[in-house]
Design a protein around this motif. Sequence first.
Motif, mmCIF file in Angstrom:
data_model
loop_
_atom_site.group_PDB
_atom_site.id
_atom_site.type_symbol
_atom_site.label_atom_id
_atom_site.label_comp_id
_atom_site.label_asym_id
_atom_site.label_seq_id
_atom_site.Cartn_x
_atom_site.Cartn_y
_atom_site.Cartn_z
ATOM 1 N N GLN A 73 38.743 32.860 30.837
ATOM 2 C CA GLN A 73 37.749 32.885 29.804
ATOM 3 C C GLN A 73 37.493 34.656 29.842
ATOM 4 O OE1 GLN A 73 34.245 30.687 29.587
ATOM 5 N NE2 GLN A 73 33.281 31.878 27.888
ATOM 6 N N VAL A 74 37.396 35.171 28.442
ATOM 7 C CA VAL A 74 36.845 36.519 28.398
ATOM 8 C C VAL A 74 35.465 36.573 28.313
ATOM 9 C CG1 VAL A 74 37.207 38.572 26.726
ATOM 10 C CG2 VAL A 74 39.127 37.102 26.979
ATOM 11 N N HIS A 75 35.097 37.553 29.092
ATOM 12 C CA HIS A 75 33.408 37.730 29.151
ATOM 13 C C HIS A 75 33.356 39.384 28.729
ATOM 14 C CE1 HIS A 75 32.696 33.921 31.172
ATOM 15 N NE2 HIS A 75 33.550 34.233 31.983
ATOM 16 N N VAL A 131 27.294 27.906 36.331
ATOM 17 C CA VAL A 131 28.796 28.054 36.408
ATOM 18 C C VAL A 131 29.155 29.447 35.505
ATOM 19 C CG1 VAL A 131 31.004 27.247 35.420
ATOM 20 C CG2 VAL A 131 29.212 25.532 36.116
ATOM 21 N N SER A 132 28.377 29.945 34.710
ATOM 22 C CA SER A 132 28.548 31.187 33.995
ATOM 23 C C SER A 132 27.431 32.069 34.202
ATOM 24 C CB SER A 132 29.006 30.945 32.527
ATOM 25 O OG SER A 132 29.119 32.375 31.785
ATOM 26 N N PRO A 133 27.425 33.169 34.997
ATOM 27 C CA PRO A 133 26.254 33.746 35.288
ATOM 28 C C PRO A 133 26.133 35.203 34.282
ATOM 29 C CG PRO A 133 27.827 34.425 36.916
ATOM 30 C CD PRO A 133 28.001 33.322 36.245
ATOM 31 N N ASN A 181 43.249 39.365 33.158
ATOM 32 C CA ASN A 181 44.371 40.389 33.942
ATOM 33 C C ASN A 181 43.743 41.811 33.791
ATOM 34 O OD1 ASN A 181 46.335 38.358 34.622
ATOM 35 N ND2 ASN A 181 46.887 38.141 32.487
ATOM 36 N N HIS A 182 42.465 41.883 33.292
ATOM 37 C CA HIS A 182 42.006 43.166 32.930
ATOM 38 C C HIS A 182 40.321 43.144 33.072
ATOM 39 C CE1 HIS A 182 40.319 46.103 30.097
ATOM 40 N NE2 HIS A 182 41.468 46.834 30.656
ATOM 41 N N ALA A 232 42.176 41.475 38.615
ATOM 42 C CA ALA A 232 41.991 40.339 37.959
ATOM 43 C C ALA A 232 41.152 39.075 38.362
ATOM 44 C CB ALA A 232 43.232 39.865 38.032
ATOM 45 N N SER A 233 41.157 38.180 37.670
ATOM 46 C CA SER A 233 40.284 37.006 37.857
ATOM 47 C C SER A 233 41.039 35.749 37.465
ATOM 48 C CB SER A 233 39.072 37.237 37.102
ATOM 49 O OG SER A 233 38.123 35.991 37.023
#
Length: 186
Positions: free
Chosen positions: A42-44, A162-164, A70-71, A37-38
């Motif tokens: 946010q969904v990426h 922040v978002s690579p 969670n996935h 998990a993370s």
Amino acid sequence: MSGNNKLFIVKYLLLVLLLALGACSTLKRSDFTLLNASSDQQVHVAQQQWQIQQGEKKYSLEVIVERSANHWRWIMLNQLGQRVVTAESLAGQIQIELLQSHSANQLLPALLQAWQFSYWPLADLQTADPRWLFAERDGRREASFSGILRASIEYHQITDRVSPWQGSLSYNTPEFSLLIHSQPLN
């Protein structure tokens, strides 16, 4: 049944057995436990082009990735767009399905580890295993195991640090190097 048909069937069965044994041997245990998990809510979803160099061998792959809190799912495609590997976290377990023989299979789970080292929040990585130390500064992330530098990640052309998930990065270890070009799909 003729002798040629029997010989064909025996050769086919041996080939299937060799591929199956080869697939099992590629899933070597890593000293870093892959995360399920993370902490990032946010969904990426991204389409990535991976260029791998291992010694003299070079090859390109397409990887479709999805990560939520969670996935996660990681689908590796060959240059013809055929699925080679699907890996995902389901109910707290990591499942890896090898669908085709490919040179990249020899690097599993190191490629999954590279993906997580590059795209997971630093705090998640740091709390996963105290033997690992992660540091980040000036567009560079380093992963050390028991005081030995194991991987370095250089973030190039990242539009939002922040978002690579948009841009390019290079991942380098003594065993292989990887260049990832990532384009968000969501």
